[in-house]
Design a protein around this motif. Structure first.
Motif, PDB file in Angstrom:
ATOM      1  N   THR A  90       1.364  -4.495 -13.726  1.00 31.74           N
ATOM      2  CA  THR A  90       0.263  -4.205 -12.811  1.00 31.74           C
ATOM      3  C   THR A  90       0.043  -2.701 -12.744  1.00 31.74           C
ATOM      4  O   THR A  90       0.931  -1.915 -13.054  1.00 31.74           O
ATOM      5  CB  THR A  90       0.573  -4.729 -11.395  1.00 31.74           C
ATOM      6  OG1 THR A  90       1.755  -4.080 -10.901  1.00 31.74           O
ATOM      7  CG2 THR A  90       0.805  -6.234 -11.416  1.00 31.74           C
ATOM      8  N   ASP A  91      -1.139  -2.307 -12.330  1.00 33.31           N
ATOM      9  CA  ASP A  91      -1.407  -0.893 -12.133  1.00 33.31           C
ATOM     10  C   ASP A  91      -0.648  -0.403 -10.902  1.00 33.31           C
ATOM     11  O   ASP A  91      -0.477  -1.150  -9.926  1.00 33.31           O
ATOM     12  CB  ASP A  91      -2.900  -0.642 -11.940  1.00 33.31           C
ATOM     13  CG  ASP A  91      -3.696  -0.923 -13.197  1.00 33.31           C
ATOM     14  OD1 ASP A  91      -3.143  -0.751 -14.294  1.00 33.31           O
ATOM     15  OD2 ASP A  91      -4.883  -1.327 -13.076  1.00 33.31           O
ATOM     16  N   PRO A  92      -0.193   0.848 -10.909  1.00 33.71           N
ATOM     17  CA  PRO A  92       0.458   1.386  -9.708  1.00 33.71           C
ATOM     18  C   PRO A  92      -0.472   1.253  -8.515  1.00 33.71           C
ATOM     19  O   PRO A  92      -1.680   1.468  -8.629  1.00 33.71           O
ATOM     20  CB  PRO A  92       0.703   2.859 -10.073  1.00 33.71           C
ATOM     21  CG  PRO A  92       0.732   2.885 -11.566  1.00 33.71           C
ATOM     22  CD  PRO A  92      -0.250   1.827 -12.004  1.00 33.71           C
ATOM     23  N   ARG A  93       0.097   0.867  -7.372  1.00 33.73           N
ATOM     24  CA  ARG A  93      -0.769   0.663  -6.221  1.00 33.73           C
ATOM     25  C   ARG A  93      -1.420   1.968  -5.793  1.00 33.73           C
ATOM     26  O   ARG A  93      -0.828   3.040  -5.883  1.00 33.73           O
ATOM     27  CB  ARG A  93       0.003   0.015  -5.073  1.00 33.73           C
ATOM     28  CG  ARG A  93       1.107   0.832  -4.465  1.00 33.73           C
ATOM     29  CD  ARG A  93       1.823   0.013  -3.394  1.00 33.73           C
ATOM     30  NE  ARG A  93       2.407  -1.206  -3.942  1.00 33.73           N
ATOM     31  CZ  ARG A  93       2.925  -2.193  -3.205  1.00 33.73           C
ATOM     32  NH1 ARG A  93       2.933  -2.099  -1.893  1.00 33.73           N
ATOM     33  NH2 ARG A  93       3.425  -3.264  -3.784  1.00 33.73           N
ATOM     34  N   PRO A  94      -2.673   1.897  -5.371  1.00 32.65           N
ATOM     35  CA  PRO A  94      -3.370   3.097  -4.917  1.00 32.65           C
ATOM     36  C   PRO A  94      -2.799   3.555  -3.580  1.00 32.65           C
ATOM     37  O   PRO A  94      -1.833   2.975  -3.073  1.00 32.65           O
ATOM     38  CB  PRO A  94      -4.814   2.619  -4.777  1.00 32.65           C
ATOM     39  CG  PRO A  94      -4.682   1.152  -4.472  1.00 32.65           C
ATOM     40  CD  PRO A  94      -3.493   0.689  -5.249  1.00 32.65           C
ATOM     41  N   GLU A  95      -3.400   4.595  -3.013  1.00 31.68           N
ATOM     42  CA  GLU A  95      -2.910   5.111  -1.738  1.00 31.68           C
ATOM     43  C   GLU A  95      -2.728   3.969  -0.744  1.00 31.68           C
ATOM     44  O   GLU A  95      -3.646   3.218  -0.454  1.00 31.68           O
ATOM     45  CB  GLU A  95      -3.877   6.153  -1.184  1.00 31.68           C
ATOM     46  CG  GLU A  95      -3.405   6.754   0.125  1.00 31.68           C
ATOM     47  CD  GLU A  95      -4.280   7.901   0.611  1.00 31.68           C
ATOM     48  OE1 GLU A  95      -4.107   8.350   1.755  1.00 31.68           O
ATOM     49  OE2 GLU A  95      -5.134   8.352  -0.179  1.00 31.68           O
TER      50      GLU A  95
END
Length: 315
Positions: free
Chosen positions: A176-181
């Motif tokens: 998965t993409d790194p979670r945003p802020e």
């Protein structure tokens, strides 16, 4: 043979001309001095040969980027493990004289092992057991994908270090993409909310507040000598930064929640994944948040990584 007077005159004029040219050149040399072989302004430049004392100190490099540093090396017994829960993992810390068997205690433990998949999922903070021969052993819950493990330790009478190594786990990798802020997250019914901002190269304060069912949790339990432990991983290269809370249990000042405040100094601008370990009702839980670090506003010549690092001191 008699040389014609006209030819002799021309020769004398030529010789006189050469003497005049050389005279001017010598005068200019005396005035200007010798010609430098390097541009001026570089006279104090000194390049250390490889292997000299120019080698970076452990504190000058963010933790976990290297498997070897300061004369020590993290060596995994296996760098490829099958997926599953409770997979055995063993390793040694190789020092100048072989496997290290003596360590200083840091936050109630001899060594802290952090494992995380490279998409920042699956974070685990465990404490391996040490055998007499210097071999560490523990278990990890592993899913398919590329993992990074961090050994956070202080060799006896040495400096704190954090060494990193890659671990490959075959199988479907649902990356998965790194979670945003992310400033608020709920885990097992506990909500952790973050206030504060990160400023690259400068001291920042982050406060993490723990609530449950909308009510503040004011009876957090000490975990490894603190009411909370925060690990930050920089996106891109997974540079490791352990962050210390302000105060400690039993100091007569620090309350057991709901707020846990940390002094933070990240080395560069960018995005950071944050993991808070906290203990309540006898169970340790981990809250995963994310926060960007803005520029410090100072012109450092483009060297973003020139900030202070705490040497990877373990949680």
């Amino acid at each position: 043979m008699q040389i014609p007077s006209s030819t002799l005159a021309r020769a004398l004029v030529f010789v006189a001309g050469l003497a005049l040219v050389f005279g001017v050149a010598l005068a200019a040399g005396a005035t200007l001095g010798p010609v430098d072989t390097e541009p001026r302004g570089h006279d104090d430049t000194h390049v250390e040969p490889i292997g000299s004392q120019a080698t970076a100190s452990p504190q000058s490099v963010p933790g976990g980027l290297q498997s070897a540093q300061g004369g020590y090396r993290l060596v995994l017994a296996d760098t490829r493990l099958s997926p599953g829960a409770g997979r055995p993992v063993s390793f040694t810390i190789e020092g100048p004289e072989g496997p290290v068997a003596e360590y200083d205690v840091a936050h109630t433990k001899l060594l802290h092992l952090i494992a995380v998949r490279r998409d920042f999922e699956g974070f685990q903070h465990v404490h391996p057991t040490l055998a007499a021969d210097g071999t560490w052993a523990t278990t990890l819950d592993l899913t398919g994908g590329s993992w990074r493990v961090f050994a956070d330790f202080t060799p006896a009478e040495g400096e704190p270090l954090t060494l990193g190594a890659d671990l490959a786990v075959p199988g479907p990798a649902a990356a998965t993409d790194p979670r945003p802020e992310t400033r608020s997250v709920t885990v097992d019914g506990y909500t952790v909310t973050l206030t504060g901002d990160l400023l690259a190269g400068a001291h920042s304060e982050l406060t993490l507040t723990v609530t449950r069912d909308g009510r503040p949790v004011s009876d957090l339990q000490p975990y490894l000598g603190a009411y909370g432990h925060l690990v930050a991983l920089r996106e891109g290269d997974l540079a490791y930064l352990h962050v210390h809370p302000t105060g400690e249990p039993g100091d007569g000042v620090t309350a057991p929640g709901p707020d846990v405040t940390f002094g933070v100094e990240v080395p560069s601008q960018g995005d950071y994944q944050l993991y808070l370990d906290f203990r309540h009702n006898g169970v340790v839980r981990t809250a995963h948040l994310a926060l960007p670090a803005s520029a410090d506003g100072h012109d450092d010549g483009g060297h973003d990584d020139g900030g202070h690092d705490d040497g990877g001191h373990g949680p």
